[in-house]
Design an enzyme around this catalytic site. Structure first.
Site, mmCIF file in Angstrom:
data_model
loop_
_atom_site.group_PDB
_atom_site.id
_atom_site.type_symbol
_atom_site.label_atom_id
_atom_site.label_comp_id
_atom_site.label_asym_id
_atom_site.label_seq_id
_atom_site.Cartn_x
_atom_site.Cartn_y
_atom_site.Cartn_z
ATOM 1 N N ARG A 114 79.414 8.637 65.248
ATOM 2 C CA ARG A 114 80.214 8.058 64.454
ATOM 3 C C ARG A 114 79.463 7.207 63.422
ATOM 4 O O ARG A 114 80.111 6.792 62.350
ATOM 5 C CB ARG A 114 81.501 6.888 65.028
ATOM 6 N N HIS A 115 78.226 6.917 63.608
ATOM 7 C CA HIS A 115 77.479 6.241 62.701
ATOM 8 C C HIS A 115 76.958 7.317 61.886
ATOM 9 O O HIS A 115 76.502 8.246 61.989
ATOM 10 C CB HIS A 115 76.162 5.314 63.305
ATOM 11 N N GLN A 124 72.442 18.556 72.005
ATOM 12 C CA GLN A 124 72.453 19.958 72.906
ATOM 13 C C GLN A 124 73.972 20.650 72.466
ATOM 14 O O GLN A 124 74.907 20.041 72.763
ATOM 15 C CB GLN A 124 72.263 19.461 74.335
ATOM 16 N N ARG A 127 78.003 25.582 73.379
ATOM 17 C CA ARG A 127 78.247 26.641 72.651
ATOM 18 C C ARG A 127 76.816 27.720 73.316
ATOM 19 O O ARG A 127 77.111 28.831 73.742
ATOM 20 C CB ARG A 127 78.298 27.036 71.411
ATOM 21 N N ARG A 179 83.978 25.982 77.701
ATOM 22 C CA ARG A 179 83.625 24.624 77.706
ATOM 23 C C ARG A 179 84.711 23.769 77.141
ATOM 24 O O ARG A 179 84.733 22.511 77.484
ATOM 25 C CB ARG A 179 82.495 24.345 76.548
ATOM 26 N N ARG A 206 76.707 -2.456 68.826
ATOM 27 C CA ARG A 206 76.636 -1.785 70.195
ATOM 28 C C ARG A 206 76.011 -2.700 71.188
ATOM 29 O O ARG A 206 76.331 -2.377 72.344
ATOM 30 C CB ARG A 206 75.851 -0.438 70.198
HETATM 31 C C1 LIG Z 1 83.756 -2.183 69.802
HETATM 32 C C2 LIG Z 1 84.138 -0.999 68.762
HETATM 33 C C3 LIG Z 1 85.213 -0.557 69.160
HETATM 34 C C4 LIG Z 1 85.721 0.474 68.314
HETATM 35 N N1 LIG Z 1 87.068 1.215 68.564
HETATM 36 C C5 LIG Z 1 87.246 2.325 67.542
HETATM 37 C C6 LIG Z 1 88.559 2.954 67.727
HETATM 38 O O1 LIG Z 1 89.318 2.367 68.409
HETATM 39 N N2 LIG Z 1 88.820 4.017 67.202
HETATM 40 C C7 LIG Z 1 87.649 4.412 66.174
HETATM 41 O O2 LIG Z 1 88.145 5.460 65.644
HETATM 42 N N3 LIG Z 1 86.601 4.019 66.125
HETATM 43 C C8 LIG Z 1 86.284 2.980 67.008
HETATM 44 N N4 LIG Z 1 85.251 2.325 66.989
HETATM 45 C C9 LIG Z 1 84.020 2.899 65.639
HETATM 46 C C10 LIG Z 1 83.878 2.020 64.215
HETATM 47 O O3 LIG Z 1 85.253 2.202 63.569
HETATM 48 C C11 LIG Z 1 82.934 2.803 63.371
HETATM 49 O O4 LIG Z 1 83.264 4.001 63.014
HETATM 50 C C12 LIG Z 1 81.624 2.985 64.086
HETATM 51 O O5 LIG Z 1 81.337 1.634 64.861
HETATM 52 C C13 LIG Z 1 80.527 3.035 63.068
HETATM 53 O O6 LIG Z 1 80.233 1.808 62.150
HETATM 54 P P1 LIG Z 1 80.112 1.970 60.677
HETATM 55 O O7 LIG Z 1 80.916 2.483 59.892
HETATM 56 O O8 LIG Z 1 79.929 0.303 60.649
HETATM 57 O O9 LIG Z 1 78.687 2.593 60.926
HETATM 58 P P2 LIG Z 1 77.979 3.497 59.954
HETATM 59 O O10 LIG Z 1 78.516 4.816 59.579
HETATM 60 O O11 LIG Z 1 76.669 3.604 60.484
HETATM 61 O O12 LIG Z 1 77.766 2.905 58.394
HETATM 62 C C14 LIG Z 1 77.103 1.666 58.042
HETATM 63 C C15 LIG Z 1 77.642 0.806 56.936
HETATM 64 O O13 LIG Z 1 77.776 1.370 55.856
HETATM 65 C C16 LIG Z 1 78.826 1.224 55.087
HETATM 66 N N5 LIG Z 1 79.498 2.533 54.769
HETATM 67 C C17 LIG Z 1 79.538 3.526 55.676
HETATM 68 N N6 LIG Z 1 80.269 4.661 55.152
HETATM 69 C C18 LIG Z 1 80.972 4.131 54.157
HETATM 70 C C19 LIG Z 1 82.087 4.609 53.436
HETATM 71 N N7 LIG Z 1 82.397 5.673 53.545
HETATM 72 N N8 LIG Z 1 82.508 3.430 52.363
HETATM 73 C C20 LIG Z 1 82.091 2.153 52.393
HETATM 74 N N9 LIG Z 1 81.100 1.890 53.052
HETATM 75 C C21 LIG Z 1 80.582 2.513 54.329
HETATM 76 C C22 LIG Z 1 79.480 0.349 55.897
HETATM 77 O O14 LIG Z 1 79.159 -1.097 55.404
HETATM 78 C C23 LIG Z 1 79.212 0.400 57.329
HETATM 79 O O15 LIG Z 1 79.114 -0.752 58.072
HETATM 80 C C24 LIG Z 1 84.543 1.254 67.342
HETATM 81 C C25 LIG Z 1 83.236 0.502 67.386
HETATM 82 C C26 LIG Z 1 83.227 -0.525 68.141
HETATM 83 C C27 LIG Z 1 81.898 -1.007 67.932
#
Ligand SMILES: Cc1cc2nc3c(=O)[nH]c(=O)nc-3n(C[C@H](O)[C@H](O)[C@H](O)COP(=O)(O)OP(=O)(O)OC[C@H]3O[C@@H](n4cnc5c(N)ncnc54)[C@H](O)[C@@H]3O)c2cc1C
Length: 287
Positions: A114-115, A124, A127, A179, A206
């Site tokens: 998700r990052h 890995q 498929r 799978r 994390r």
């Molecule tokens: C404790 C916990 C619970 C969570 N629960 C859920 C859940 O219930 N459901 C779910 O779907 N996800 C969940 N997540 C995932 C969370 O919503 C984020 O998708 C994930 O942690 C990635 O974080 P990020 O977007 O900060 O990171 P990155 O994608 O690494 O982004 C880094 C930073 O870049 C900036 N950025 C990135 N993309 C954009 C953009 N498009 N526009 C503007 N700024 C941007 C932001 O400042 C962001 O913090 C959870 C995460 C945690 C840690």
């Protein structure tokens, strides 16, 4: 239910047990860079990025002076520390760390990928790899220690799914479809490369005690690896509350995690202090 959730409602008033005490069969190995590269080039590179902003010297001159020791490592670290603490994050995007991550569950990898920013993944494929001997799976400690009947049911379900996978393959169903029966417990391997800014951001989220136990364990391993090549850079990998100075997690309003005070309490103390200042010095507030 998915492993991570945004639900801010507290479900537990205690910190989940430190997963670090368990051998989960997962590994995170820093494959690049090694200690020599970090000390000889990474720290001078970050220093150069920081120093360029305030210097008349050309960046290549600054880099040369940092690499040959005319600017001491202590002086370099001192400036880098100040710049990172000030949040000038682009300076630490110039260096990357590559990890081989093995034996983590698909539950974890789904969260990890998700990052999006400053990080690259290769995983890995389910498929192209057909798990002839069955895929291996993760057993969470809470299930290992649950009622034996429940643990048995879990193992039966997981093993049953993997047996069905093998049967489907034998019947000629392609791996990419077979799978579909894999559970979230299925283990996987990834290569992850992140720049230092992204790594600090990801670690902030994390390593937080609100994060799911398996991904928290992964980032403990990652921090350990970075520490091994650079205790200085490794020290920046910390739960987000450490640099912030307060906890912003709604589920920690009861402060069951004691690392930092909750932001509500910090703001209440601030409002209280501001109120007292106003009553001691009437007329100094905004009009
Ligand atoms: C404790 C916990 C619970 C969570 N629960 C859920 C859940 O219930 N459901 C779910 O779907 N996800 C969940 N997540 C995932 C969370 O919503 C984020 O998708 C994930 O942690 C990635 O974080 P990020 O977007 O900060 O990171 P990155 O994608 O690494 O982004 C880094 C930073 O870049 C900036 N950025 C990135 N993309 C954009 C953009 N498009 N526009 C503007 N700024 C941007 C932001 O400042 C962001 O913090 C959870 C995460 C945690 C840690």
């Amino acid at each position: 239910m998915t492993a991570e959730t945004h639900d801010p409602t507290p479900t537990s008033s205690s910190i989940p047990r430190n997963p670090g005490r368990l051998d989960l069969g997962m590994r995170a190995t820093l494959v690049f860079p090694n200690r020599e590269i970090v000390e000889r080039y990474y720290v001078p590179l970050i220093y150069t990025a920081c120093r360029t902003c305030y210097s008349e010297l050309a960046p290549d001159d600054i880099f040369e002076r940092a690499v040959d020791g005319r600017i001491t490592p202590e002086k370099q670290r001192e400036l880098i520390g100040r710049v990172i603490e000030s949040g000038h994050g682009s300076t630490i995007e110039h260096v990357v760390f590559t990890f081989a991550i093995t034996g983590v569950s698909r539950t974890l990898s789904h969260q990890l990928v998700r990052h999006r920013v400053g990080v690259a993944f290769d995983q890995q494929s389910q498929r192209y790899v057909s798990y002839k001997k069955g895929a291996s799976t993760m057993l969470p400690a809470t299930i290992a220690e649950a009622d034996p009947q429940l643990r048995h049911q879990y193992e039966e379900q997981v093993e049953g799914a993997l047996e069905l996978y093998s049967e489907l393959l034998e019947a000629g169903v392609p791996g990419e479809d077979a799978r579909f029966v894999f559970p979230n417990a299925t283990r996987t391997n990834l290569v992850m490369t992140a720049n230092l800014r992204a790594l600090i951001h990801m670690s902030g989220l994390r390593l937080c005690t609100m994060a799911q136990w398996e991904i928290r364990r992964l980032f403990q391993l990652i921090r350990h690896e970075v520490f091994a090549v650079s205790p200085f850079l490794g020290s920046f990998l910390a739960p987000k509350c450490v640099p912030l100075g307060y906890c912003d997690e709604a589920a920690n309003r009861d402060e069951h995690c004691p690392i930092r005070p909750h932001k509500d309490r910090v703001l209440a103390a601030w409002a209280d202090r501001a109120g007292r200042t106003r009553s001691d010095h009437p007329g100094t507030g905004e009009t």
